[in-house]
Every structure is written in C-alpha cells, then in structure tokens.
Write a protein that holds these residues in place. Structure first.
Motif, PDB file in Angstrom:
ATOM      1  N   UNK A 109       0.849  -1.185   0.000  1.00 36.50           N
ATOM      2  CA  UNK A 109       0.000   0.000   0.000  1.00 36.50           C
ATOM      3  C   UNK A 109       0.887   1.238   0.000  1.00 36.50           C
ATOM      4  N   UNK A 110       0.467   2.241  -0.743  1.00 40.25           N
ATOM      5  CA  UNK A 110       1.174   3.530  -0.717  1.00 40.25           C
ATOM      6  C   UNK A 110       0.484   4.422   0.310  1.00 40.25           C
ATOM      7  N   UNK A 111       1.250   4.871   1.318  1.00 35.31           N
ATOM      8  CA  UNK A 111       0.644   5.788   2.292  1.00 35.31           C
ATOM      9  C   UNK A 111       0.185   7.062   1.588  1.00 35.31           C
ATOM     10  N   UNK A 112      -0.882   7.672   2.066  1.00 31.26           N
ATOM     11  CA  UNK A 112      -1.340   8.916   1.440  1.00 31.26           C
ATOM     12  C   UNK A 112      -0.273   9.997   1.567  1.00 31.26           C
ATOM     13  N   UNK A 113      -0.168  10.817   0.534  1.00 27.85           N
ATOM     14  CA  UNK A 113       0.820  11.891   0.547  1.00 27.85           C
ATOM     15  C   UNK A 113       0.193  13.158   0.000  1.00 27.85           C
ATOM     16  N   UNK A 114       0.421  14.257   0.692  1.00 28.51           N
ATOM     17  CA  UNK A 114      -0.110  15.559   0.306  1.00 28.51           C
ATOM     18  C   UNK A 114       1.073  16.509   0.126  1.00 28.51           C
ATOM     19  N   UNK A 115       1.336  16.919  -1.130  1.00 31.32           N
ATOM     20  CA  UNK A 115       2.493  17.773  -1.418  1.00 31.32           C
ATOM     21  C   UNK A 115       2.452  19.101  -0.654  1.00 31.32           C
ATOM     22  N   UNK A 116       1.279  19.713  -0.535  1.00 31.32           N
ATOM     23  CA  UNK A 116       1.211  21.012   0.148  1.00 31.32           C
ATOM     24  C   UNK A 116       1.464  20.847   1.649  1.00 31.32           C
ATOM     25  N   UNK A 117       0.943  19.768   2.240  1.00 31.07           N
ATOM     26  CA  UNK A 117       1.203  19.507   3.657  1.00 31.07           C
ATOM     27  C   UNK A 117       2.691  19.220   3.873  1.00 31.07           C
TER      28      UNK A 117
END
Length: 165
Positions: A109-117
């Motif tokens: 699974x790919x952990x969720x990632x948020x570029x702005x965060x």
C-alpha cells in the motif's frame, strides 16, 4: 525513582520520560536519539536534565541533510506491507515483484501523501533544525552528513562523522 511526573509542559514530560529510559541497562554504553530533541527548547531542557542528574552530556548531534526535492521523492515512492510494517520504496528498496511484499506476496500500500502539507512540514522542520544547529553548534556537537545517497552510504557517513569528532 522515576523523574517522570504528571505535571509540567509536554517538553518537560518528554525529557523526564527520556531520562528515565536512559537509566535502563541497554543504554549503559550509549544511545542514539532519533527525532528528539526536535526544537532548541527541548535540546536546552535535555542538556539541563543531564547536568542536574550528573550524567555525561551529549557527544554528537548528527544532522542529515537532503534537499526538499529528494525528500519529496522519498515520500512519494514509499510502499508498506500493512500487516508487518515492512517498508519498500520504488527506487531505493523495491520489492522483488512489483507491488507485492517479498515474504507474503500480499499487496503493498502507498501511504497517502499531500504535497502542500509536506511543503508546510518541511518549512517548519527547516526552521526548527536551523535553531537546533545553532544550539548544538555552540556546544561543538554538530556533525553534518549528506543524506542524499543510498541508506548504506548515509549510515557509513554517520559512523565516520562520529569517529572524526
């Protein structure tokens, strides 16, 4: 014996808990702290606690330096086998078969990632790390290590930085 208590600030409680842990037999010959202290205030409180308890002060403060782009790429490429917690990475530690755990064959699974965060967290980390560098620099403890390479190379560089000091 514990110096931990209910009162005090979060930093004071964290330092108190850490000092209690350092009294354990497995820390007799030394220890490594990863991610703590995270702020100059925590570092100051930690140094004061060492002095109060008559313990030897910290010997090194290793700062692993990698650019924002390299760190962002590492975050985006992460994969995890949720059941075991085994970590993989697209480029740095790929699984033997794409998208599946090496041991169980179960999906990764790919952990969720948020570029702005990420950008906000990186900015805050950079500010805090700058203050920590200044604090530990005044004590002569700073060891700069490039973290841009492979894990084995970075580990070897850390060991070398400590030996040179």
């Amino acid at each position: 014996k514990g110096s931990g208590g209910e009162g005090g600030t979060a930093d004071e409680r964290a330092v108190s808990t850490l000092m209690d842990m350092l009294d354990r037999p497995q820390c007799r010959r030394g220890f490594v702290l990863e991610g703590f202290p995270a702020t100059a205030m925590q570092a100051q409180r930690l140094q004061e606690a060492f002095e109060r308890q008559g313990k030897a002060p910290l010997e090194h403060a290793i700062f692993l330096d990698a650019g924002e782009d390299a760190l962002l790429e590492r975050c985006r490429g992460r994969m995890v086998h949720e059941e075991s917690g085994r970590l993989y990475h697209d480029q740095h530690k790929p699984p033997l078969d794409e998208g599946v755990d090496d041991f169980t064959g179960q999906a990764l699974v790919r952990p969720p990632h948020d570029d702005s965060k990420f950008a906000q967290q990186f900015k805050k980390y950079s500010e805090d790390a700058g203050l920590l560098r200044t604090f530990f620099g005044r004590l002569g403890l700073v060891r700069e290590v490039s973290a841009a390479g492979a894990a084995d190379a970075v580990s070897a560089s850390c060991a070398e930085a400590v030996k040179k000091a």
